[in-house]
Design an enzyme around this catalytic site. Structure first.
Site, PDB file in Angstrom:
ATOM      1  NE  ARG A   1      79.442  65.075  30.666  1.00  0.00           N
ATOM      2  CZ  ARG A   1      78.582  65.247  31.690  1.00  0.00           C
ATOM      3  NH1 ARG A   1      78.956  65.889  32.775  1.00  0.00           N
ATOM      4  NH2 ARG A   1      77.373  64.764  31.628  1.00  0.00           N
TER       5      ARG A   1
ATOM      6  CE1 TYR B   1      75.152  58.259  47.013  1.00  0.00           C
ATOM      7  CE2 TYR B   1      74.750  60.599  46.945  1.00  0.00           C
ATOM      8  CZ  TYR B   1      75.629  59.550  46.998  1.00  0.00           C
ATOM      9  OH  TYR B   1      76.965  59.777  47.022  1.00  0.00           O
TER      10      TYR B   1
ATOM     11  CG  HIS C   1      71.860  58.509  26.536  1.00  0.00           C
ATOM     12  ND1 HIS C   1      71.461  57.202  26.457  1.00  0.00           N
ATOM     13  CD2 HIS C   1      72.914  58.518  27.392  1.00  0.00           C
ATOM     14  CE1 HIS C   1      72.241  56.445  27.225  1.00  0.00           C
ATOM     15  NE2 HIS C   1      73.132  57.225  27.812  1.00  0.00           N
TER      16      HIS C   1
ATOM     17  CG  HIS D   1      80.401  66.621  44.636  1.00  0.00           C
ATOM     18  ND1 HIS D   1      80.119  65.711  45.619  1.00  0.00           N
ATOM     19  CD2 HIS D   1      79.578  66.305  43.615  1.00  0.00           C
ATOM     20  CE1 HIS D   1      79.170  64.878  45.200  1.00  0.00           C
ATOM     21  NE2 HIS D   1      78.829  65.228  43.994  1.00  0.00           N
ATOM     22  CG  HIS D   2      77.414  67.506  40.837  1.00  0.00           C
ATOM     23  ND1 HIS D   2      77.376  66.403  40.034  1.00  0.00           N
ATOM     24  CD2 HIS D   2      76.936  67.091  42.033  1.00  0.00           C
ATOM     25  CE1 HIS D   2      76.879  65.370  40.698  1.00  0.00           C
ATOM     26  NE2 HIS D   2      76.602  65.766  41.918  1.00  0.00           N
TER      27      HIS D   2
ATOM     28  CG  HIS E   1      75.040  64.428  45.089  1.00  0.00           C
ATOM     29  ND1 HIS E   1      75.959  64.103  44.127  1.00  0.00           N
ATOM     30  CD2 HIS E   1      75.184  63.508  46.053  1.00  0.00           C
ATOM     31  CE1 HIS E   1      76.637  63.036  44.512  1.00  0.00           C
ATOM     32  NE2 HIS E   1      76.190  62.656  45.684  1.00  0.00           N
TER      33      HIS E   1
ATOM     34  CD1 TRP F   1      72.374  65.109  32.480  1.00  0.00           C
ATOM     35  CD2 TRP F   1      70.623  65.118  33.859  1.00  0.00           C
ATOM     36  NE1 TRP F   1      72.835  64.875  33.752  1.00  0.00           N
ATOM     37  CE2 TRP F   1      71.787  64.871  34.620  1.00  0.00           C
ATOM     38  CE3 TRP F   1      69.385  65.159  34.508  1.00  0.00           C
ATOM     39  CZ2 TRP F   1      71.751  64.686  36.004  1.00  0.00           C
ATOM     40  CZ3 TRP F   1      69.365  64.976  35.888  1.00  0.00           C
ATOM     41  CH2 TRP F   1      70.542  64.742  36.614  1.00  0.00           C
TER      42      TRP F   1
ATOM     43  CE  LYS G   1      73.941  49.747  51.243  1.00  0.00           C
ATOM     44  NZ  LYS G   1      73.111  49.490  52.404  1.00  0.00           N
TER      45      LYS G   1
ATOM     46  CB  SER H   1      54.899  60.411  37.825  1.00  0.00           C
ATOM     47  OG  SER H   1      55.215  59.061  37.913  1.00  0.00           O
ATOM     48  CB  SER H   2      59.038  60.882  41.125  1.00  0.00           C
ATOM     49  OG  SER H   2      59.475  60.684  39.848  1.00  0.00           O
TER      50      SER H   2
ATOM     51  CG  ASP I   1      47.211  46.700  45.979  1.00  0.00           C
ATOM     52  OD1 ASP I   1      48.154  47.460  45.692  1.00  0.00           O
ATOM     53  OD2 ASP I   1      46.435  46.233  45.131  1.00  0.00           O
TER      54      ASP I   1
ATOM     55  CB  THR J   1      79.662  53.920  49.878  1.00  0.00           C
ATOM     56  OG1 THR J   1      78.901  55.127  49.899  1.00  0.00           O
ATOM     57  CG2 THR J   1      79.349  53.158  48.627  1.00  0.00           C
TER      58      THR J   1
ATOM     59  CB  SER K   1      70.852  44.082  50.421  1.00  0.00           C
ATOM     60  OG  SER K   1      71.790  45.109  50.294  1.00  0.00           O
TER      61      SER K   1
ATOM     62  CD  GLU L   1      66.920  61.752  40.167  1.00  0.00           C
ATOM     63  OE1 GLU L   1      66.082  62.011  41.048  1.00  0.00           O
ATOM     64  OE2 GLU L   1      66.713  60.969  39.233  1.00  0.00           O
TER      65      GLU L   1
END
Lengths: 201, 524
Positions: B449, B256, B76, B301-302, B252, B141, B330, B168-169, B105, B327, B267, B254
């Site tokens: 979890r 963002y 998932h 922090h993870h 991390h 994951w 924003k 790809s990315s 283009d 943040t 925005s 990632e």
């Protein structure tokens, strides 16, 4: 046409830089491996213990005013069904004094197996001051079926260990190293480099 | 103009049918491909989430066995992150960036085609791993070693799929950087670019910097598994905690990557429906850059509970909390944009406002998680699950839905069904909160979890959460219906679509012609 050529050159410049960054970051991922080991060695994080040769250990004056309790624990990781325990649970040493503890391992299986003990010292801030001059963890241990072995570890707690440290715990986890036993210290990865560094002292 | 355009079409001889899509180098076609792919993966990943919620509807084991449950949580996440959210945003980038900066283009159209067509192969491989002997990857994951080293063949397939997605990315990101720097219309200075383009430019940099690190990490996993190295295996002198450091150094930034383009989309939406220019444009750009920079120094922090020294925990705690500052800037600016605006509440605006509100809730629970001593209680509980769904679903996914409603008339030339769109919004927003708000309480009470069973006292909240999840899942069929209906027909949309929106994309007719801005517009 020339405008297009200029644009293409500009594109190529950015592409080259971006690809270089991407390749460098791929390398950086791998560079984190030795950096991580180095960081842990310097700071004693992760309980990585100091190693020294016996000569310089003997040279230290013994600080008889302090007494530190050293506790021993041992366990085996999954995949290595051995019995493994320290012969004594704890002892008291003076900083600077060379002491020896003994661990006992027994292969309870009917196969010849190779194990490797990975040490860890708690608390972290004492780890760098806990020097081993001789340790069964420096090399792979091979045991025949049913064989048991007494394995010594000789160590010194340095005199400059922080004043508020009264108890140090030395813990070993025994891992199945059958995968890595073909060559003596592993297979040339950064990981086994750390071990080799350990052996050299 | 129209005839020139037609003649242009004539001389190209586009292949038709499936070959048009396989060989296309047109940014609009590729954008459509990315968005359709993303929607498809969103449904696949959503179905997996429903398996998880069905199992958790009651305590005990009812529907799936624990091993399959673990495969579902793993897949998932992988499908939603790499299949739905990231390609979705790349789809928006492909469609909108050239039109927003007045370019004909993307800079590298052929590469663009490649970046997309790698994905179906990557996901065939990833989803195919579910049928590998021993089942799919089940290590979560994050693929933490040593668990992932012990997995079956499916882990190898996942690693290969991750490599393909990464390539790809990175290719897509390089394309966006080149496009933004070299293809802007005359007069479109960097500080005049729409915020969506800015957020994507910075996201592209993040991708180029961190996707290769992930590639490195999974390569090490692969060699540990098969080639006798011991990066993460203590028996050979490695260290499993190191995997977590390398992974989260990617992981991390990632997160963002998955939220900055969402910031960009809302925005764009909020000023249009508040009928006011975006408040604090420059500070918005700086805030995005600030967030991107900070994202590189907060990864641990993870992993507060791995046994870091106090000084490390303090550093990562304060650095993490620092992210709240840009943040907050924003969120303040979005609210200030709406302040005293002539607001109307069409579907895109509803989504945008709900993103501001719900993302902020997710941000605040993130701050709670950043507090190291508290994190020891919250770590790996449902509180974390609630937190990241508030930022990823009601942040990233709902921003994409809002963006889709906002630009659908431009893409298709038809207005979507406003009534159904609003219905879709309200169902999504309500069911989302029913699903995930109770999970905060579950986590605080200590429910871990990635566990298929739970203690009885967690039952009520889990029942609520599961009911919400099924409502949320089936509401998304409405999204598919509205999109398909809009593509097929509907009220003709004008070039502007909305009430005097700002931006170059609204100066071309709706639907946007196959080729736009072949002569660059003059931006003042």
């Amino acid at each position: 046409m020339t405008e297009q050529a200029i644009r293409q050159a500009a594109n190529r410049r950015i592409i080259t830089r971006a690809v270089m960054v991407a390749v460098a970051m791929f390398g950086f991922g791998f560079a984190m491996v030795p950096l991580y080991d180095l960081f842990c060695d310097i700071t004693g994080l992760n309980g990585k213990t100091g190693v020294t040769d016996s000569g310089s250990a003997r040279a230290q004056a013994v600080d008889e005013t302090r007494l530190i309790t050293v506790e021993f624990t041992g366990n085996t990781a999954g995949g290595l069904p051995w019995e493994f325990r320290p012969a004594v649970a704890k002892m008291q040493v003076h900083p600077g004094q060379v002491a020896e503890a003994v661990y006992v391992a027994r292969n309870t299986t009917s196969d010849r197996m190779v194990g490797r003990a990975i040490p860890s010292v708690a608390p972290n801030r004492a780890a760098a001051h806990f020097k081993k001059t001789e340790c069964f963890c420096f090399s792979n241990q091979e045991l025949a079926p049913g064989e048991s072995r007494e394995m010594p570890v000789r160590f010194v707690v340095e005199t400059d260990v922080p004043q508020d440290v009264h108890t140090i715990t030395l813990s070993y986890s025994f891992f199945n190293a059958g995968k890595y036993s073909s060559s003596d210290a592993g297979t040339g990865t950064a990981g086994s480099d750390a071990i080799r560094r350990g052996e050299k002292g | 103009m129209a005839t020139a355009e037609a003649a242009h079409h004539e001389e190209h001889h586009h292949p038709s049918g499936i070959m048009r899509w396989i060989t296309t180098t047109n940014h609009k076609d590729i954008g459509t491909l990315y968005l359709s792919f993303s929607l498809m993966m969103f449904m696949v990943g959503g179905a997996m989430a429903l398996v998880i919620r069905a199992e958790l509807f009651q305590p005990g084991l009812q529907i799936v066995d624990p091993h399959f449950f673990n495969q579902m949580t793993t897949m998932h996440a992988l499908v939603m992150i790499f299949g739905a959210i990231m390609p979705g945003f790349v789809g928006f980038a492909n469609w909108m960036i050239p039109m927003m900066i007045g370019a004909p283009d993307m800079a590298l159209p052929r590469l663009n085609n490649w970046s997309f067509w790698i994905l179906p192969f990557a996901f065939t491989m990833l989803l195919g791993s579910l049928f590998a002997p021993g089942g799919g990857p089940a290590s979560g994951w994050t693929l933490y070693a040593p668990l992932s080293i012990q997995g079956g063949m499916s882990v190898d397939m996942t690693i290969l799929a991750v490599h393909m997605m990464g390539i790809s990315s990175v290719l897509g990101a390089i394309n966006i950087v080149v496009t933004v720097f070299n293809m802007r219309a005359p007069g479109m200075t960097l500080m005049k670019m729409p915020l969506f383009v800015w957020t994507w430019l910075i996201t592209a940099y993040l991708l180029i910097a961190v996707m290769p690190v992930l590639a490195g990490a999974v390569t090490m996993l692969l060699t540990d598994r098969h080639f006798g190295t011991a990066f993460f295996d203590p028996a050979g002198g490695g260290d499993p905690v190191m995997f977590q450091h390398i992974f989260w150094f990617f992981g991390h930034p990632e997160v963002y990557v998955m939220i900055l383009p969402a910031f960009g989309i809302i925005s764009e939406i909020i000023p249009t429906f508040a009928r006011k220019p975006l408040f604090g444009y420059a500070s918005m750009v700086l805030a995005v850059a600030g967030i991107a920079f900070l994202s590189f120094i907060v990864w641990a922090h993870h992993m507060f509970t791995v046994g870091m020294p106090l000084i490390g925990e303090l550093f990562f705690m304060y650095a993490t909390m620092l992210i709240a500052v840009p943040t907050g800037v924003k969120v303040f600016n979005w609210v200030a944009t709406m302040w005293r605006g002539s607001m109307t509440f069409e579907t895109p605006m509803l989504f945008a406002i709900s993103v501001v509100v719900l993302f902020t809730i997710g941000g605040l629970s993130g701050l709670m998680l950043a507090i190291t001593p508290a994190d020891f209680q919250y770590h790996d509980t449902y509180f974390v699950v609630a937190h990241f769904h508030y930022v990823l679903f009601s942040g990233a996914a709902m921003a994409m839905m809002g963006g889709a409603y906002y630009w659908l008339p431009k893409w298709t030339g038809h207005m979507y069904d406003e009534k159904l769109g609003k219905l879709h919004f309200w169902l999504t927003a309500i069911f989302f909160n029913i699903t995930f708000f109770p999970q905060h309480f579950l986590g605080l009470a200590g429910m871990p979890r990635r566990i298929p069973d739970y203690a009885l006292q967690f039952t009520e909240f889990n029942v609520m959460s599961s009911i919400g999840a099924f409502g949320l899942g089936f509401s998304q069929l409405l999204l598919v219906y509205v999109v398909v209906k809009c593509v097929r027909g509907g009220e003709k949309a004008s070039a502007e679509v909305w009430d005097n929106p700002k931006g170059l994309e609204w100066t071309v007719p709706s639907p946007a012609p196959y080729h736009t801005f072949e002569t660059p517009p003059q931006v003042r």
